[in-house]
Design an enzyme around this catalytic site. Structure first.
Site, mmCIF file in Angstrom:
data_model
loop_
_atom_site.group_PDB
_atom_site.id
_atom_site.type_symbol
_atom_site.label_atom_id
_atom_site.label_comp_id
_atom_site.label_asym_id
_atom_site.label_seq_id
_atom_site.Cartn_x
_atom_site.Cartn_y
_atom_site.Cartn_z
ATOM 1 N N GLU A 121 -25.194 -21.683 -45.766
ATOM 2 C CA GLU A 121 -25.485 -21.131 -44.730
ATOM 3 C C GLU A 121 -24.273 -20.459 -44.720
ATOM 4 O O GLU A 121 -22.915 -20.141 -45.237
ATOM 5 C CB GLU A 121 -24.818 -22.557 -43.968
ATOM 6 C CG GLU A 121 -24.412 -21.753 -42.709
ATOM 7 C CD GLU A 121 -24.394 -23.390 -41.299
ATOM 8 O OE1 GLU A 121 -24.143 -23.248 -40.757
ATOM 9 O OE2 GLU A 121 -24.735 -23.983 -41.807
ATOM 10 N N GLU B 184 -17.687 -19.746 -45.778
ATOM 11 C CA GLU B 184 -16.621 -19.429 -44.372
ATOM 12 C C GLU B 184 -15.136 -19.278 -45.221
ATOM 13 O O GLU B 184 -14.724 -19.720 -46.272
ATOM 14 C CB GLU B 184 -16.577 -20.651 -44.013
ATOM 15 C CG GLU B 184 -15.551 -21.087 -42.863
ATOM 16 C CD GLU B 184 -15.514 -20.524 -41.786
ATOM 17 O OE1 GLU B 184 -14.249 -19.437 -41.864
ATOM 18 O OE2 GLU B 184 -16.680 -20.235 -41.201
ATOM 19 N N ASP C 177 -15.507 -14.652 -48.516
ATOM 20 C CA ASP C 177 -16.184 -14.167 -47.752
ATOM 21 C C ASP C 177 -18.188 -13.949 -48.484
ATOM 22 O O ASP C 177 -17.879 -13.770 -49.715
ATOM 23 C CB ASP C 177 -16.604 -12.450 -48.387
ATOM 24 C CG ASP C 177 -16.789 -11.185 -47.058
ATOM 25 O OD1 ASP C 177 -17.899 -11.181 -47.223
ATOM 26 O OD2 ASP C 177 -16.037 -10.264 -46.656
ATOM 27 N N ASP D 21 -19.695 -13.892 -35.548
ATOM 28 C CA ASP D 21 -19.105 -12.743 -34.913
ATOM 29 C C ASP D 21 -19.628 -11.924 -34.193
ATOM 30 O O ASP D 21 -19.873 -11.023 -34.686
ATOM 31 C CB ASP D 21 -17.316 -12.916 -35.146
ATOM 32 C CG ASP D 21 -15.953 -11.754 -34.386
ATOM 33 O OD1 ASP D 21 -16.592 -11.809 -33.787
ATOM 34 O OD2 ASP D 21 -15.732 -12.803 -35.232
ATOM 35 N N LYS E 72 -16.756 -5.655 -28.636
ATOM 36 C CA LYS E 72 -16.229 -3.531 -28.770
ATOM 37 C C LYS E 72 -17.060 -3.228 -29.518
ATOM 38 O O LYS E 72 -17.221 -3.061 -30.442
ATOM 39 C CB LYS E 72 -14.509 -3.878 -28.958
ATOM 40 C CG LYS E 72 -13.621 -5.014 -28.119
ATOM 41 C CD LYS E 72 -12.123 -4.238 -28.803
ATOM 42 C CE LYS E 72 -11.613 -5.129 -27.958
ATOM 43 N NZ LYS E 72 -9.963 -4.761 -27.871
ATOM 44 N N ASP F 230 -25.145 -17.260 -29.544
ATOM 45 C CA ASP F 230 -24.988 -17.095 -27.433
ATOM 46 C C ASP F 230 -24.343 -15.472 -27.070
ATOM 47 O O ASP F 230 -24.095 -15.761 -25.530
ATOM 48 C CB ASP F 230 -23.990 -18.286 -27.205
ATOM 49 C CG ASP F 230 -22.728 -17.690 -27.535
ATOM 50 O OD1 ASP F 230 -22.327 -17.020 -29.293
ATOM 51 O OD2 ASP F 230 -21.842 -18.354 -26.913
ATOM 52 N N THR G 110 -22.914 -27.201 -32.574
ATOM 53 C CA THR G 110 -22.668 -26.489 -33.307
ATOM 54 C C THR G 110 -21.042 -26.184 -32.528
ATOM 55 O O THR G 110 -20.859 -26.145 -31.553
ATOM 56 C CB THR G 110 -22.530 -25.603 -34.367
ATOM 57 O OG1 THR G 110 -22.458 -24.492 -33.960
ATOM 58 C CG2 THR G 110 -23.635 -25.771 -34.863
ATOM 59 N N LYS G 111 -19.665 -26.289 -32.721
ATOM 60 C CA LYS G 111 -18.553 -26.055 -32.027
ATOM 61 C C LYS G 111 -18.799 -25.030 -31.556
ATOM 62 O O LYS G 111 -18.694 -24.733 -29.943
ATOM 63 C CB LYS G 111 -17.572 -25.920 -33.248
ATOM 64 C CG LYS G 111 -16.093 -25.695 -32.197
ATOM 65 C CD LYS G 111 -15.230 -25.459 -33.325
ATOM 66 C CE LYS G 111 -13.987 -24.989 -32.543
ATOM 67 N NZ LYS G 111 -12.310 -24.819 -33.569
ATOM 68 N N PHE G 112 -18.994 -24.044 -32.141
ATOM 69 C CA PHE G 112 -19.562 -22.285 -31.002
ATOM 70 C C PHE G 112 -20.375 -22.475 -30.241
ATOM 71 O O PHE G 112 -20.269 -21.909 -29.582
ATOM 72 C CB PHE G 112 -19.519 -21.708 -32.277
ATOM 73 C CG PHE G 112 -18.112 -21.366 -33.130
ATOM 74 C CD1 PHE G 112 -17.400 -20.463 -32.968
ATOM 75 C CD2 PHE G 112 -18.346 -21.777 -34.431
ATOM 76 C CE1 PHE G 112 -16.233 -20.643 -33.071
ATOM 77 C CE2 PHE G 112 -16.818 -21.189 -35.143
ATOM 78 C CZ PHE G 112 -15.776 -20.824 -34.636
#
Length: 227
Positions: free
Chosen positions: A58, A83, A110, A132, A136, A168, A206-208
């Site tokens: 993951e 993470e 990374d 992420d 932009k 999302d 999940t949190k996000f």
């Protein structure tokens, strides 16, 4: 050199430096250990925690909710998460102790560093949950889903292995839509894929994912199978 935090000590690699001191054990679960692995190719993939269980990956596990839930539901596999943010790693270690799972390992950095040392065709499942979106336009080149990274994931997946991506962010979904067929060694399955050999009816938010749902964002998910 790759730093790996594990929920139990892995099989020692050749020329592996001495392990860092482990944190004090919690009564409610296993004690994570910090281990330094050596040269490229020595990361345990065939001998995860001393056996030949399938390896899952993951990338960007956030607070670790999904990874710990998967580890508990599928104790026959070993799962390693990447993470870079220490707060996420700390939250994961607490969840590991609370759940009492011992088939989870962590690369606190990374993902590309870990991918560089994972052998080809070593991963059975790979997950990117809510990466992420870099909204932009000038930052789109930083998005992890690119033709090059899809090729890298494909090279690390075993034949029949599955890559699962979820977002999302509508703009990121449009970006991924343009790339679903770009990697010739991946067979795009769409979503849902009823025959998918991994968890698709997840039992954890999940949190996000929760943040996205609170904002009434549309969740878009993708599945590829290695040819």
């Amino acid at each position: 050199m790759t730093t790996v935090v594990t929920a139990a000590a892995p099989v020692a690699a050749a020329a592996t430096p001495a392990a860092a001191p482990a944190p004090a054990a919690a009564e409610s679960g296993p004690s994570p250990k910090a281990v330094l692995q050596g040269e490229a190719g020595t990361v345990w993939t065939i001998s995860f925690l001393g056996d030949d269980r399938p390896l899952w990956l993951e990338v960007g596990f956030g607070g670790g909710e999904h990874m710990v839930a998967m580890a508990a539901r599928y104790p026959q596999i070993g799962i390693i998460g990447c993470e870079p943010f220490i707060n996420g790693v700390a939250m994961l270690l607490g969840k590991i102790r609370a759940a009492g799972v011992s088939n989870v390992s962590v690369h606190p950095g990374d993902a590309r560093d870990l991918m560089d040392v994972l052998p080809d065709a070593s991963v059975a499942r790979a997950f990117l949950n809510y990466p992420d979106p870099w909204p932009k336009a000038r930052h789109h080149k930083r998005r992890i889903i690119q033709s090059g990274t899809l090729n890298l994931f494909a090279s690390r997946l075993k034949k029949g292995g599955v890559l699962h991506v979820a977002t999302d962010h509508a703009g990121y979904a449009e970006w991924i839509d343009e790339l679903v067929e770009v990697e010739p060694s991946l067979d795009y399955k769409g979503w849902p894929w009823p025959e998918c050999p991994q968890l698709v009816d997840r039992q954890v938010i999940t949190k996000f994912e929760g943040k996205g749902l609170d904002k009434e964002h549309v969740i878009t998910e993708y599945l590829w199978e290695k040819k």
